[in-house]
Structures are given as C-alpha cells and as structure tokens.
Design an enzyme around this catalytic site. Structure first.
Site, short mmCIF file in Angstrom:
data_model
loop_
_atom_site.label_atom_id
_atom_site.label_comp_id
_atom_site.label_asym_id
_atom_site.label_seq_id
_atom_site.Cartn_x
_atom_site.Cartn_y
_atom_site.Cartn_z
N ARG A 1 -12.20 -6.67 33.65
CA ARG A 1 -11.22 -5.80 33.01
C ARG A 1 -11.81 -4.38 33.00
O ARG A 1 -12.94 -4.17 33.39
CB ARG A 1 -10.78 -6.28 31.62
CG ARG A 1 -11.77 -7.01 30.77
CD ARG A 1 -12.97 -6.23 30.33
NE ARG A 1 -12.61 -4.97 29.71
CZ ARG A 1 -13.38 -3.92 29.61
NH1 ARG A 1 -14.62 -3.96 30.12
NH2 ARG A 1 -13.00 -2.81 29.05
N GLY A 2 -10.99 -3.42 32.53
CA GLY A 2 -11.40 -2.02 32.60
C GLY A 2 -10.78 -1.41 33.85
O GLY A 2 -10.89 -2.00 34.95
N ASP B 1 -6.82 4.35 30.86
CA ASP B 1 -6.20 3.46 31.86
C ASP B 1 -5.22 4.21 32.73
O ASP B 1 -4.94 3.81 33.86
CB ASP B 1 -5.51 2.29 31.17
CG ASP B 1 -6.57 1.33 30.66
OD1 ASP B 1 -7.10 1.57 29.57
OD2 ASP B 1 -6.90 0.38 31.39
N ASN C 1 -4.77 4.32 26.73
CA ASN C 1 -6.06 3.61 26.66
C ASN C 1 -5.88 2.44 25.68
O ASN C 1 -4.80 2.25 25.11
CB ASN C 1 -7.17 4.56 26.22
CG ASN C 1 -8.57 3.95 26.41
OD1 ASN C 1 -8.88 3.40 27.46
ND2 ASN C 1 -9.40 4.02 25.38
N LYS C 2 -6.94 1.70 25.50
CA LYS C 2 -6.90 0.49 24.66
C LYS C 2 -6.24 0.75 23.32
O LYS C 2 -6.47 1.79 22.69
CB LYS C 2 -8.35 0.00 24.46
CG LYS C 2 -8.53 -1.25 23.63
CD LYS C 2 -7.69 -2.40 24.08
CE LYS C 2 -7.82 -2.75 25.54
NZ LYS C 2 -6.78 -3.70 26.01
O1 MRU Z 1 -7.65 -4.46 28.49
P1 MRU Z 1 -8.87 -3.80 29.09
O2 MRU Z 1 -10.15 -4.34 28.55
O3 MRU Z 1 -8.81 -3.83 30.59
O4 MRU Z 1 -8.77 -2.30 28.63
C1 MRU Z 1 -9.80 -1.43 29.01
C2 MRU Z 1 -9.67 -0.08 28.44
O5 MRU Z 1 -8.73 0.24 27.75
C3 MRU Z 1 -10.71 0.91 28.83
O6 MRU Z 1 -10.97 1.82 27.81
C4 MRU Z 1 -10.22 1.69 30.06
O7 MRU Z 1 -9.83 0.80 31.07
C5 MRU Z 1 -11.22 2.62 30.60
S1 MRU Z 1 -12.50 1.75 31.44
C6 MRU Z 1 -13.56 2.83 32.16
#
Ligand code: MRU
Length: 353
Positions: free
Chosen positions: A45-46, A238, A248-249
């Site tokens: 993820r990320g 994201d 973002n998250k």
């Molecule tokens: O649901 P996820 O864990 O994929 O979400 C990740 C995030 O929100 C991160 O902050 C974002 O992808 C930036 S990663 C460099």
C-alpha cells in the site's frame, strides 16, 4: 532497510504490510491477478508503491502470457491494465504507472517489435518506474530537509515511508534526509485508525533506523500541538489536484486544521507522479470506501456491536489553503499552487535512455 517490492523475473515479491510489525513475511506473486489481489488487500500500500506494484504486475502478466502474435499480446495487455486499474481508486500513481506501461507497449508495438521485444520493453519500464521512485524520494528528501529546523519535533500521519514507496519514503524521506544532515529530529507518529499504518509501519521503519519515535493515538494530536510539542507536520499524498487540494489518509484533514489553528507549518511531500493536473480540485478526487470490518474489528477482536452502521472512507481531502508547501523531487511548491504545481510538472526531464 528491507525492500518493499522486488522484481524476481518469474515473480514479484513484497513484504506483507498487513503482518508488520509482528512478523516480517514475504508474499511471492506469480501472476498479474495475484499482484492485483495484493494491492487490493493491502499487502502492499502507499501511493508510489501501488504504482510500482501495478507496473511490475503488468510486466509479470505479459511475461507469463502465451500470446504468439503482437495483436493477441496487446489484447491481453489491455485486460491486465484494466485489472490493475480496478484495484484502488484514489492514489493517482496507480493510473500514472499504468499509463507509462501503456505508452511503453504502444511505442514498442509501433516500432514493429516482436512479442519478445514487447515483453522486454515492459519489464524495463517497470524497473525504471521502481528506480525512478527511489531517486525521487531521495531528491524530495533533500528539498524537504531544508524546511526542518534543528531539534524539531515532527508529526506525521499514516505511513509515507520506505514501505509506501520503492524505498526511502516521501514524508519519511524528508525526515531521514534531515537526520542524515545531522539535525536532531523527534517524530510523533499518529497511529492512523483504522488500518494503523502509523503505529505499525511508520514506527517500525523509524525505530529500525534509530530515529526518536513516539506513537500517539490520532485524537492526541491537538493536545500535543496546544502544548507546543509539535514544530511541523509532514505527510504524504495519494493525489494532489491542480489547485493544491491534497487527498491523503483519512485523518489528514483533521491534522491540517489543527496545525493551522496552532500556526504550525503543514507540509506535504509527494512525487510529481502524485500531482494530477487533470483533476481541477479535491472535490473530483474519488475516495475509496473500504470494508466495515476494518473499523469494527482489530485483528480478530470485534470492537463495535453487530447491527451498527459503519463508515470507512480511506482518504480525505485537505484544501490547499491548509497546506504551507508541497515538496516534490523537482523543488518546493508554494501557494498559489495552481501556478507553482503547473510550473513544476512542466519542467522538462532528461529523456530516458
Ligand atoms: O491506504 P494506504 O495505506 O495505501 O494509504 C496510504 C497513504 O495515505 C499515504 O499517506 C500516501 O499514499 C502517501 S505514501 C508515500
């Protein structure tokens, strides 16, 4: 640092981020469908890491394809691209990486390449996306570290580290670069309900690197800021819309509002592949809604009663007006973002060899 994702030729291997920090287990994906499932179920993820995984998944799928002619090869390629595009909707890096693979395939096909040449071209492109991501994170870190004063306490949300990228990290890359420059840095890692990327992944990475790390629950951030315990915030993204709105998250928006109230700089670190100039503002960013179980349970333990309705939007949008600056590998964008982001995206890059 353990690698997030590796190309093994006949497999794509990734560390299982659902199991960290309790166990360091690797998942070996042998088909494109297995890579797509790994993205959907958050083995990986990320935003940048998802893009790299999709590119490698496409290259893997086409390596295993039995197509004998280019026409059949391209038809199968399109299907695998669609499969990858359906895994997660918010991180634009996924679609950016798929587009790059499509352009690579089209260029090789137009040049009259054989099936073997098309396969080779796709593999090379996936590896290039991986390597460029590490280089971007390093460059972002160098730019971002200039914003970090000595003896700073930095609050971060979710995991925007090596695990969320091909290596080094975006927000955590800024922190790592500041530490490498000899600055004393302490990190407050929001636990990041419901998937706990902060408590599980950010803390794991930073502790492994010997960086001073304190885990807090998400609802502690305001009190910490009010006490004067936070000097700056740095998070990943994201998708960044043309006007600078940042997806973002979930919980990032809350942190940004708190930071503004307490006059604390709120920085976003993300590669140019996260900037989506085709999306004019944050209201157009698709927000993934994930399974209720992520909220009602922690592991096997049920927290909420059966029968209660649940919401689980995985991301939120922070309006540009809350963002002090956006750190990219090409430099730092400041408001008005509609101009500064367009200028950074427009910087011509050296042609790939
Ligand atoms: O649901 P996820 O864990 O994929 O979400 C990740 C995030 O929100 C991160 O902050 C974002 O992808 C930036 S990663 C460099």
């Amino acid at each position: 640092m353990l690698p997030t994702i590796e190309w093994k030729g006949d497999a794509v291997v990734m560390i299982d981020q659902r199991k960290l920090p309790a166990s360091e287990v690797y998942v070996s994906c042998r088909t494109a469908a297995e890579v797509a499932r790994a993205i959907r179920t958050m083995v990986i993820r990320g935003a940048p890491a998802i893009g790299v995984a999709a590119a490698m998944g496409i290259a893997l799928g086409m390596r295993k394809s039995r197509a004998t002619g280019t026409k059949q090869f391209v038809t199968e390629f399109q299907k695998i691209c669609d499969l990858m595009a359906g895994t997660r909707p918010t991180a634009v890096n996924l679609f950016w990486a798929i587009d790059r693979m499509k352009r690579a395939c089209a260029a090789a096909a137009q040049a009259g390449g054989s099936v073997a040449e098309l396969r080779q071209r796709l593999e090379a492109e996936a590896l290039r996306i991986h390597d460029e991501d590490v280089a971007s994170c390093r460059a972002m870190g160098a730019h971002g570290a200039t914003l970090v004063p000595d003896a700073a306490t930095i609050l971060t949300h979710c995991n925007a580290g090596a695990l969320a990228t091909a290596g080094y990290g975006t927000a955590l890359g800024v922190i790592r670069a500041a530490v490498e420059q000899g600055k004393r840095v302490a990190v407050l890692a929001d636990e990041t309900r419901p998937f706990l990327q902060g408590a599980r992944l950010t803390a794991w990475e930073l502790v492994k690197d010997g960086i001073d790390t304190t885990v807090i629950t998400d609802n502690m951030a305001g009190a910490m800021m009010r006490q004067g315990s936070v000097d700056l915030v740095v998070v990943g993204a994201d998708r960044i819309a043309a006007n600078g709105d940042v997806a973002n998250k979930i919980g990032t928006y809350t942190v940004a509002v708190l930071a503004k109230e307490h006059r604390i700089p709120f920085y976003v670190a993300a590669p140019i592949s996260t900037v989506d100039l085709d999306t004019p503002d944050g209201s157009r960013i698709p927000i993934e809604e994930r399974a209720a179980r992520e909220v009602t349970h922690i592991g096997a333990a049920r927290l909420a009663p059966d029968g209660a309705r649940v919401r689980n939007p995985a991301f939120d949008v922070t309006p540009a007006s809350y963002v002090t600056a956006i750190v990219t590998e090409r430099g730092i964008a400041r408001p008005p973002y509609i101009e500064s982001l367009a200028a950074l995206v427009g910087i011509r890059q050296p042609a790939a060899s």
